[in-house]
Design an enzyme around this catalytic site. Structure first.
Site, short mmCIF file in Angstrom:
data_model
loop_
_atom_site.label_atom_id
_atom_site.label_comp_id
_atom_site.label_asym_id
_atom_site.label_seq_id
_atom_site.Cartn_x
_atom_site.Cartn_y
_atom_site.Cartn_z
N GLN A 96 1.87 -0.43 -7.31
CA GLN A 96 1.82 0.78 -8.15
C GLN A 96 0.79 1.75 -7.59
OE1 GLN A 96 0.18 0.07 -12.00
NE2 GLN A 96 1.23 1.79 -12.96
N SER A 125 -3.46 5.32 -9.64
CA SER A 125 -4.87 5.72 -9.72
C SER A 125 -5.37 6.28 -8.39
CB SER A 125 -5.73 4.53 -10.12
OG SER A 125 -5.41 4.08 -11.42
N SER A 185 -3.17 -3.19 -6.82
CA SER A 185 -2.86 -4.61 -6.71
C SER A 185 -1.61 -4.80 -5.85
CB SER A 185 -2.60 -5.22 -8.09
OG SER A 185 -3.71 -5.06 -8.93
N GLU A 202 3.58 -1.47 -18.71
CA GLU A 202 2.45 -2.16 -18.08
C GLU A 202 1.52 -2.75 -19.14
OE1 GLU A 202 -1.08 -1.24 -14.82
OE2 GLU A 202 -0.18 0.42 -15.93
N GLU A 261 -11.57 3.20 -22.89
CA GLU A 261 -11.78 4.51 -23.54
C GLU A 261 -10.46 5.26 -23.74
OE1 GLU A 261 -15.38 2.92 -21.88
OE2 GLU A 261 -13.44 3.33 -20.95
#
Length: 439
Positions: free
Chosen positions: A158, A161, A193, A276, A409
């Site tokens: 994936q 990020s 990952s 996810e 958060e």
């Protein structure tokens, strides 16, 4: 950032509306469906009941005895028979049947000693890529990717990020520029990952910097063997390099590998992200399974370590783990009738907090032994193994649970706004062009 803790290959989240998507001629496998279980809907089995599915599975096992069939050949045949994920369309590994009936298939296969597809190793593909491919991919994309994904012949990662866009993922800066029938991609991704073993990746990139950050993103399938893809290990606190950073330099992606419309990538990505979080936080485990099982076993096996204070903490965490397990079961039942929603964020939030609390208790319970660590060697594992390692590993690795699959958060905001209906946090960048944002 993602985690691969998928316990079963048959419960990965998938969009309900995608179950009725075009199957691209996939009804060619309808012959595997019992005649009395097939409605007059172009060959798709929409009225399969538990008895019919049980009979179908037993006939399949008689034709493909697990003990006498090559593992990969068995898994391919299972996919073709529609017994991979029964709620998927006919021809794409399913029978267009109710999702709840997957348990019938799984029980018969397990009783026969059939091999699984090693779901923990391919969890990103099963739990995140597959439902997104099904919901937004073309017929050609679905037919090309879903079978080798499910069989485990192709591992997925994936590419979401970035160094400057983790919690605020929509601020991502990786660019994709149209060049004829291709898109040329440049940028950097991080916390990826399985990138070191992946054949394919799900990728979001910015295609229009003149639009606000959520509206200028497009979603792609990226070939990890492209010469412009460079994967570098990121060594973690555990000593391993489970994650990676990925550099993309003039990577060419055909437009045929775009999922959804140009500029609609944020909406497509929500399908991935919701699945996810369900995958991470809503995994099916037995009572006293997972982390709490390891702590409870230590308590039972080592009476000399017990104290009243630790006993009270263990009882509290045991109850919390059981509540989480039952809540996860309810969430999976909700998936039978709909698309994963924000409830998955709450489950993932609880998963992180519980894992960290249990692993801390286990280390404290072990005293000096809790400071021992089995292996600091720099390795690049294929998967995360919480229960097969020592207490020190579990304690250190659980720290990452606060980040992967959405930071604590961000998930608190999602729960507050989308579950509890509280006022949204003030945001002054929603209508500002991405190129004009301060960075």
């Amino acid at each position: 950032m993602t985690a691969r803790h998928v316990p079963t290959a048959s419960t990965d989240g998938a969009a309900r509306d995608a179950r009725t998507a075009s199957t691209g001629g996939a009804a060619r496998n309808a012959r595997t469906v019992p005649a009395d279980a097939t409605a007059s809907t172009g060959g798709a089995a929409r009225s399969v009941d538990a008895d019919a599915l049980r009979d179908l599975t037993r006939r399949f096992l008689a034709e493909h005895p697990p003990a006498d069939t090559d593992r990969t050949a068995f898994l391919r045949a299972r996919f073709d028979a529609g017994l991979a994920w029964v709620h998927y369309p006919v021809g794409l590994g399913g029978l267009d049947a109710p999702r709840a009936l997957q348990a019938v298939v799984d029980a018969e296969l397990a009783a026969a000693g059939a091999p699984d597809n090693d779901p923990r190793r391919i969890g990103i593909g099963l739990g995140m890529a597959a439902p997104t491919l099904l919901a937004y991919g073309s017929d050609e994309v679905k037919e090309r990717f879903l079978k080798p994904l499910w069989v485990g012949e192709e591992v997925w990662c994936q590419l979401f990020s970035e160094p400057g866009a983790g919690s605020d993922l929509a601020a991502l800066g990786t660019r994709a520029v149209r060049d004829g029938d291709d898109w040329v991609v440049n940028g950097q991704k991080v916390w990826t990952s399985s990138a070191h073993v992946a054949r394919w990746a799900i990728l979001i990139a910015r295609t229009d910097p003149d639009l606000p950050k959520h509206r200028g993103i497009t979603y792609f399938v990226c070939d990890m063997t492209d010469p412009g893809v460079e994967v570098r290990p990121l060594r973690q606190i555990t000593g391993e390099a489970e994650f990676n950073e990925v550099f993309l330099t003039d990577v060419r992606i055909p437009d045929a590998h775009r999922l959804g419309e140009v500029g609609d990538g944020w909406r497509v990505a929500q399908t991935t992200l919701m699945n996810e979080r369900v995958t991470i936080g809503g995994s099916r485990i037995p009572r006293e399974g997972g982390m709490i099982g390891k702590a409870a076993a230590t308590w039972r096996d080592r009476p000399e370590l017990r104290t009243h204070h630790l006993h009270r903490r263990l009882l509290d965490l045991w109850v919390d783990a059981e509540v989480a397990r039952l809540t996860g079961e309810r969430l999976r039942q909700q998936l039978v009738v709909g698309q994963p929603g924000p409830e998955g964020s709450a489950m993932k939030l609880g998963f992180a907090r519980l894992n960290q609390a249990i692993s801390a208790l286990e280390v404290e319970l072990l005293g000096d032994e809790g400071l021992l660590y089995g292996e600091w060697a720099m390795v690049r594992p294929d998967l995360v193994d919480f229960t097969g390692r020592d207490a020190g590993y579990r304690y250190l690795r659980a720290k990452g649970n606060s980040i992967e699959g959405g930071t604590t958060e961000v998930l608190l905001n999602i729960v507050a706004e989308r579950v509890l209906g509280l006022p949204a946090e003030p945001r002054n960048d929603k209508d500002v062009a991405w190129k004009d944002l301060a960075r």
